[in-house]
Write a protein that holds these residues in place. Structure first.
Motif, PDB file in Angstrom:
ATOM      1  N   LEU A   1       4.450   2.486   2.106  1.00 61.13           N
ATOM      2  CA  LEU A   1       3.816   3.368   2.140  1.00 61.13           C
ATOM      3  C   LEU A   1       3.059   4.010   1.681  1.00 61.13           C
ATOM      4  N   ARG A   2       2.432   4.083  -0.156  1.00 66.50           N
ATOM      5  CA  ARG A   2       1.173   3.772  -0.969  1.00 66.50           C
ATOM      6  C   ARG A   2      -0.519   3.934  -0.146  1.00 66.50           C
TER       7      ARG A   2
ATOM      8  N   THR B   1      -2.665   6.553   0.588  1.00 67.48           N
ATOM      9  CA  THR B   1      -3.977   6.612   0.150  1.00 67.48           C
ATOM     10  C   THR B   1      -5.217   7.330   1.146  1.00 67.48           C
ATOM     11  N   VAL B   2      -4.775   6.175   2.675  1.00 66.59           N
ATOM     12  CA  VAL B   2      -6.185   5.927   3.225  1.00 66.59           C
ATOM     13  C   VAL B   2      -6.049   7.449   3.540  1.00 66.59           C
ATOM     14  N   VAL B   3      -4.791   8.412   4.429  1.00 61.70           N
ATOM     15  CA  VAL B   3      -4.569   9.478   5.021  1.00 61.70           C
ATOM     16  C   VAL B   3      -5.130  10.250   4.347  1.00 61.70           C
TER      17      VAL B   3
ATOM     18  N   MET C   1     -12.111  13.990   2.566  1.00 63.86           N
ATOM     19  CA  MET C   1     -13.520  14.423   3.411  1.00 63.86           C
ATOM     20  C   MET C   1     -14.208  15.086   4.310  1.00 63.86           C
ATOM     21  N   LEU C   2     -13.024  15.411   5.281  1.00 59.16           N
ATOM     22  CA  LEU C   2     -13.321  16.251   6.172  1.00 59.16           C
ATOM     23  C   LEU C   2     -13.446  17.327   6.013  1.00 59.16           C
TER      24      LEU C   2
ATOM     25  N   ARG D   1       1.898  16.053  -0.112  1.00 59.76           N
ATOM     26  CA  ARG D   1       3.457  15.868  -1.266  1.00 59.76           C
ATOM     27  C   ARG D   1       4.060  15.237  -0.595  1.00 59.76           C
ATOM     28  N   MET D   2       3.602  14.154   0.579  1.00 57.81           N
ATOM     29  CA  MET D   2       4.547  12.721   1.067  1.00 57.81           C
ATOM     30  C   MET D   2       3.936  11.799  -0.500  1.00 57.81           C
ATOM     31  N   THR D   3       2.296  11.905  -0.822  1.00 56.93           N
ATOM     32  CA  THR D   3       2.294  11.213  -2.199  1.00 56.93           C
ATOM     33  C   THR D   3       2.934  11.203  -2.993  1.00 56.93           C
TER      34      THR D   3
END
Ligand code: ADP
Length: 266
Positions: free
Chosen positions: A46-47, A51-53, A59-60, A81-83
């Motif tokens: 999942l890592r 990280t990408v998301v 950046m948005l 939170r998920m990270t």
């Protein structure tokens, strides 16, 4: 064979008789290993996507579409939170896979300074923070894992204490050993929850805790780290008054500080 694990228990039966109960726990232990590997693998997988998301979300620019700003902020909060959840799961897996940690000298003066800074950063001046380092002792153990345990306690103290309250971080002598105490004047924990509070994902009041942004894994990590140091976690808490989490280290876990430093008072 080498794969077989037997649990033995001796139980008093009568005045002269004892019962020896032998149980084959190999299967149970294999299942536990499968569970651990599964959690570790899923967390690891999942890592990267996370990280990408998380990276793209950062950046948005909300100013380009102001009506999206609240949604973007919420997405960033949730991905953060998920990270954290994935990182905590990986930490727990790493701790569960070890039965010993490196035995280095853990310098407590810089540790206390770091904890103080972390408390201040999390509190954003909403609490009164007191740090006392009076032990003139250092610990034997893993600096990295002890830091993660202490920092979880500090984060909880800030998280579960309303603005205006006090947070204390104290390192002092405890008989021949030492104790690190993190105290707060926060919500407190009802006595009925205390026996289970260090279990994975165990949380007291879901509405308050969900808002808090924690993962429910912090105290499990604390417990594991302390066990690996043969240290004991003691929790005193009173609803509406606050809590004190004390990490007790025995004489074999402490040694005199090489460079005696000024007691840190703040
Ligand atoms: P979380 O990520 O939810 O903080 P923890 O394992 O660190 O998970 O803590 C488990 C639960 O114990 C929390 O959800 C909270 O209900 C309670 N708790 C932990 N520390 C404190 C504290 N200092 N004061 C009050 N409640 C606490």
């Amino acid at each position: 064979n080498a794969e077989t694990r037997i649990s033995l228990r001796l139980i008093p039966y009568s005045e002269e008789l004892w019962l020896l109960v032998a149980r084959d726990v190999s299967k149970l232990m294999r299942l536990e290993q499968v569970r651990r590997d599964f959690v570790a693998n899923v967390s690891h997988e999942l890592r990267t996507p996370l990280t990408v998301v998380h990276g793209y979300l950062e950046m948005l620019d909300p100013s380009e579409k102001p009506e999206w700003a609240p949604m973007l902020a919420e997405m960033q909060r949730q991905s953060q939170r998920m990270t954290q959840l994935v990182e905590d799961l990986l930490t727990l897996s790493r701790l569960e896979a070890q039965d010993r940690l490196p035995d280095e000298s853990v310098a407590m003066a810089p540790m206390m300074t770091t904890l103080k800074r972390e408390a201040e950063a999390l509190s954003q001046q909403r609490h009164h923070i007191v740090v006392e380092d009076n032990a003139q002792l250092d610990l034997w153990g893993s600096t990295k894992e002890l830091h993660s345990a202490f920092s979880n306690l500090v984060a909880n103290a800030v998280r579960y204490t309303p603005a205006g309250g006090s947070i204390g971080i104290r390192f002092e002598r405890d008989g021949e050993g030492a104790v690190l105490r993190v105290s707060d004047t926060g919500y407190g924990i009802p006595a009925a929850h205390l026996p289970r509070i260090t279990e994975r994902f165990y949380r007291v009041s879901t509405s308050r805790t969900r808002e808090s942004g924690g993962t429910g894994l912090g105290l499990s990590i604390v417990k594991h780290v302390l066990n690996l140091h043969q240290a004991r976690l003691e929790i005193q808490s009173e609803v509406g008054r606050g809590s004190t989490f004390s990490c007790h280290f025995g004489a074999e876990r402490v040694h005199a500080r090489e460079h005696a430093s000024q007691p840190l008072l703040a």
